[in-house]
Design an enzyme around this catalytic site. Structure first.
Site, mmCIF file in Angstrom:
data_model
loop_
_atom_site.group_PDB
_atom_site.id
_atom_site.type_symbol
_atom_site.label_atom_id
_atom_site.label_comp_id
_atom_site.label_asym_id
_atom_site.label_seq_id
_atom_site.Cartn_x
_atom_site.Cartn_y
_atom_site.Cartn_z
ATOM 1 C CD GLU A 35 -2.816 -1.402 2.110
ATOM 2 O OE1 GLU A 35 -2.929 -0.368 2.957
ATOM 3 O OE2 GLU A 35 -3.140 -2.454 2.780
ATOM 4 N N GLY A 36 2.042 1.069 0.685
ATOM 5 C CA GLY A 36 2.707 1.945 0.382
ATOM 6 C C GLY A 36 3.464 2.857 -1.066
ATOM 7 C CG HIS A 37 5.438 0.237 -3.386
ATOM 8 N ND1 HIS A 37 5.244 -0.956 -3.086
ATOM 9 C CD2 HIS A 37 7.056 0.538 -3.351
ATOM 10 C CE1 HIS A 37 5.977 -1.301 -3.008
ATOM 11 N NE2 HIS A 37 7.827 -0.484 -3.250
ATOM 12 N N GLY A 147 8.861 7.617 -1.709
ATOM 13 C CA GLY A 147 8.161 8.215 -0.124
ATOM 14 C C GLY A 147 9.143 8.284 1.044
ATOM 15 C CE LYS A 149 10.388 1.060 5.719
ATOM 16 N NZ LYS A 149 11.047 0.929 3.616
HETATM 17 P P1 AMP Z 1 10.964 0.600 -3.277
HETATM 18 O O1 AMP Z 1 10.080 -0.521 -4.283
HETATM 19 O O2 AMP Z 1 11.026 -0.037 -1.359
HETATM 20 O O3 AMP Z 1 12.261 0.990 -3.605
HETATM 21 O O4 AMP Z 1 10.308 2.194 -3.169
HETATM 22 C C1 AMP Z 1 9.454 2.394 -3.799
HETATM 23 C C2 AMP Z 1 8.853 4.074 -3.777
HETATM 24 O O5 AMP Z 1 7.450 3.855 -2.883
HETATM 25 C C3 AMP Z 1 10.298 4.879 -2.432
HETATM 26 O O6 AMP Z 1 10.104 5.426 -3.321
HETATM 27 C C4 AMP Z 1 9.943 4.298 -1.179
HETATM 28 O O7 AMP Z 1 10.085 5.472 -0.819
HETATM 29 C C5 AMP Z 1 8.354 4.398 -1.892
HETATM 30 N N1 AMP Z 1 7.828 3.775 -0.302
HETATM 31 C C6 AMP Z 1 8.471 2.354 -0.273
HETATM 32 N N2 AMP Z 1 7.489 2.258 0.906
HETATM 33 C C7 AMP Z 1 6.434 2.856 1.593
HETATM 34 C C8 AMP Z 1 4.724 3.519 2.339
HETATM 35 N N3 AMP Z 1 5.666 2.263 3.313
HETATM 36 N N4 AMP Z 1 4.566 3.816 2.727
HETATM 37 C C9 AMP Z 1 5.673 5.202 1.255
HETATM 38 N N5 AMP Z 1 6.028 5.268 0.446
HETATM 39 C C10 AMP Z 1 6.738 4.004 0.617
#
Ligand code: AMP
Length: 279
Positions: A35-37, A147, A149
């Site tokens: 859900e973050g993505h 994010g 995060k």
């Molecule tokens: P990742 O796939 O982990 O490289 O993350 C891709 C994007 O999603 C990055 O900009 C992260 O900061 C964002 N992201 C990952 N987890 C979260 C989260 N829990 N809440 C908000 N954004 C997130």
């Protein structure tokens, strides 16, 4: 939603001369969506006509001993989730497609990358900037979504865009959490059952740190108490707990507007990061 593997094909679809004023939002990810993505994609959908999400587990940002191989992947599930969040183009290049050649040119981040994850993951942010610049050049997005995060990554990318006049606007998206406070992360599936139960201690520790900060306690004491809370309430091993000015990521200076309290914690098979912004 269209799934695209080829850089050339995506560039043709998004050609600025044919966009006729339609705006494009980019959401770079490494997949295994949660859900973050999806929050990033939904925000992009609200603010743009077209949303491009990339899924690329970028080898350039993993160290030799890190979890590139065991990083979770599930493209079929990701495609369904991306479509449900309003993604128009899901860009899934292979490593060969993204890095067919290496002429040896390197993009190096500055002092912001010497702290926090940059200190424990040498070269990590070089790899992040490399892929992000490529994605910006391929997609030519009006807005790009990142994010909080990964607050250090966001701060470094904002500096990169500002200092090099990159033609995109960076949009910060707040961290999405599980009900028990654990920040959503693709890596959470690599926690054991017990570790998953303990992991909310990270968020609790950061909240404790925020209270101490509000009471005016010095940075060293806050870092120590946050680390002690995590080790006292989980089997996690502290990589770092650090209070710095944000987004400069220099030693905390009480005159700076915002600060970040960030931490990284090793569990048996994975390493988790989280942070809290303090005003
Ligand atoms: P990742 O796939 O982990 O490289 O993350 C891709 C994007 O999603 C990055 O900009 C992260 O900061 C964002 N992201 C990952 N987890 C979260 C989260 N829990 N809440 C908000 N954004 C997130």
């Amino acid at each position: 939603m269209e799934i695209i593997h080829s850089i050339k094909e995506l560039q043709q679809k998004l050609d600025r001369n044919e966009r006729a004023g339609r705006t494009v939002g980019l959401v770079p990810t490494m997949g295994f969506l949660h859900e973050g993505h999806l929050a990033l994609a939904k925000q992009a959908k609200k603010q743009n006509d077209t949303v491009v999400m990339s899924i690329f587990v970028n080898p350039a940002q993993f160290g030799p001993e890190e979890d590139f191989e065991s990083y979770p992947r599930d493209i079929d599930r990701d495609a369904k989730l991306a479509e449900s969040a309003g993604v128009d183009y899901l860009f899934i290049p292979s490593v060969e497609e993204m890095y067919p050649t290496d002429g040896g040119i390197r993009i190096l981040p500055g002092a912001q990358a010497t702290a926090l994850c940059g200190a424990s993951r040498p070269g990590h942010f070089d790899g992040v900037l490399k892929v992000v610049l490529k994605l910006f050049n391929i997609v030519d997005p009006d807005r790009s979504y990142f994010g909080m995060k990964d607050a250090q990554q966001l701060a470094i990318i904002e500096t990169f865009v500002r200092d090099f006049n990159l033609r995109t606007n960076i949009v910060r998206v707040p961290t999405v959490r599980e009900e028990d406070g654990l920040a959503k992360s693709s890596r959470n599936v690599n926690l054991s059952e017990t570790e998953r139960q303990e992991a909310p201690a990270i968020r609790q520790a950061l909240e404790l740190g925020a209270e101490l900060f509000a009471e005016g306690k010095p940075a060293g004491e806050i870092e120590e108490k946050v680390a002690a809370y995590i080790t006292g309430n989980s089997t996690g091993r502290i990589d770092y707990v650090s209070l710095l000015s944000y987004p400069e990521l220099t030693e905390y200076d009480p005159s700076s507007e915002e600060a970040i309290l960030a931490c990284a914690v090793h569990f048996e098979k994975t390493r988790l990061i989280d942070n809290i912004i303090l005003k």
